[in-house]
Design a protein around this motif. Structure first.
Motif, short mmCIF file in Angstrom:
data_model
loop_
_atom_site.label_atom_id
_atom_site.label_comp_id
_atom_site.label_asym_id
_atom_site.label_seq_id
_atom_site.Cartn_x
_atom_site.Cartn_y
_atom_site.Cartn_z
N SER A 156 0.82 -1.20 0.00
CA SER A 156 0.00 0.00 0.00
C SER A 156 0.86 1.26 0.00
CB SER A 156 -0.97 0.02 1.18
OG SER A 156 -0.28 0.09 2.39
N GLU A 199 0.24 5.65 0.85
CA GLU A 199 -0.67 6.58 1.51
C GLU A 199 -0.17 8.00 1.29
OE1 GLU A 199 -1.37 7.43 6.10
OE2 GLU A 199 -2.20 5.48 5.50
N TRP A 242 -12.59 12.68 -3.47
CA TRP A 242 -13.43 11.64 -4.05
C TRP A 242 -13.84 11.99 -5.49
CZ3 TRP A 242 -14.45 6.75 -3.14
CH2 TRP A 242 -15.50 6.15 -3.85
N ARG A 276 -15.84 7.40 0.36
CA ARG A 276 -15.13 6.49 1.27
C ARG A 276 -14.14 5.60 0.53
NH1 ARG A 276 -16.49 1.36 4.07
NH2 ARG A 276 -14.83 1.17 5.59
N ARG A 277 -14.64 4.72 -0.37
CA ARG A 277 -13.74 3.81 -1.06
C ARG A 277 -14.39 3.14 -2.26
NH1 ARG A 277 -13.34 -1.89 2.19
NH2 ARG A 277 -15.55 -2.33 2.19
N VAL A 321 -13.50 -0.60 -4.47
CA VAL A 321 -12.72 -1.83 -4.44
C VAL A 321 -12.95 -2.54 -5.77
CG1 VAL A 321 -12.36 -4.02 -3.23
CG2 VAL A 321 -13.11 -1.99 -1.95
N ILE A 348 -7.86 -1.60 -3.49
CA ILE A 348 -8.73 -0.80 -2.62
C ILE A 348 -8.19 0.63 -2.63
CG2 ILE A 348 -9.64 -0.49 -0.29
CD1 ILE A 348 -8.87 -3.52 0.14
N PHE A 349 -9.01 1.56 -3.08
CA PHE A 349 -8.66 2.98 -3.04
C PHE A 349 -9.63 3.63 -2.07
CE2 PHE A 349 -6.94 3.14 -7.69
CZ PHE A 349 -5.86 2.37 -7.32
N GLU A 350 -9.09 4.19 -0.99
CA GLU A 350 -9.97 4.76 0.03
C GLU A 350 -9.49 6.13 0.47
OE1 GLU A 350 -10.00 2.02 3.37
OE2 GLU A 350 -7.93 1.51 2.98
N THR A 398 -10.18 9.06 3.70
CA THR A 398 -10.78 9.36 5.00
C THR A 398 -10.46 10.81 5.38
OG1 THR A 398 -8.84 8.49 6.15
CG2 THR A 398 -10.70 7.00 5.87
N ARG A 458 -5.42 6.25 0.68
CA ARG A 458 -4.66 5.00 0.78
C ARG A 458 -5.05 4.10 -0.37
NH1 ARG A 458 -6.03 3.57 5.53
NH2 ARG A 458 -4.24 4.49 6.56
#
Length: 149
Positions: free
Chosen positions: A8, A10, A21, A77-78, A80, A99-101, A103, A112
């Motif tokens: 990952s 970040e 987003w 949020r994310r 996947v 997974i692209f998220e 916060t 991340r």
């Protein structure tokens, strides 16, 4: 659950989650792969079970299709996705789950991007082909776009 087969990156982005987003989803072709390569989202159905076909084009005419399925789509949020299936749930690969998220962190955001692999071999292959540099560049491109809005 263990993430022993996960890689990952970040980034902290100086923009609110909604702005990050929007950049992640509406401008994916502008950040999804490191330049001088470019991404072309031929099909991108933003919903669980939706088809994803993003073709990466190289500077010397290379084409690398990345076909898969969106597993989760949670606005602000994310999202996947996986290459374990192609359209209409046809088994493929598999190589990874991405997974692209994002916060919230005060008025800024934490982005991340994680790649979870099915096997140790796939994990090592992705790491050795330059995951950290490639996905790190992708994250930097997203950061620059989101902060410039």
């Amino acid at each position: 659950m263990t993430d022993s087969l996960a890689l990952s990156v970040e980034r902290t982005i100086e923009a609110p989650v909604e702005q990050v987003w929007s950049t992640m989803t509406d401008r994916i072709e502008e950040w999804f792969c490191p330049r001088p390569w470019r991404a072309e989202a031929r099909v991108l159905e933003w919903r669980p079970g939706g088809r994803s076909l993003i073709v990466m084009h190289g500077p010397d005419g290379e084409e690398m299709p990345n076909e898969g399925v969106v597993l989760a789509f949670e606005p602000n949020r994310r999202f996947v996705f996986t290459d374990a299936f192609t359209a209409d749930w046809h088994p493929a690969g598999p190589f990874m789950v991405g997974i692209f998220e994002v916060t919230a962190d005060g008025g800024r955001s934490i982005f991340r991007a994680t790649a979870r692999h099915w096997t140790e071999e796939a994990f090592a292959q992705h790491r050795d082909m330059g995951f950290e540099e490639g996905w790190g560049t992708m994250a930097d491109q997203l950061k620059a776009l989101a902060e410039s809005n």
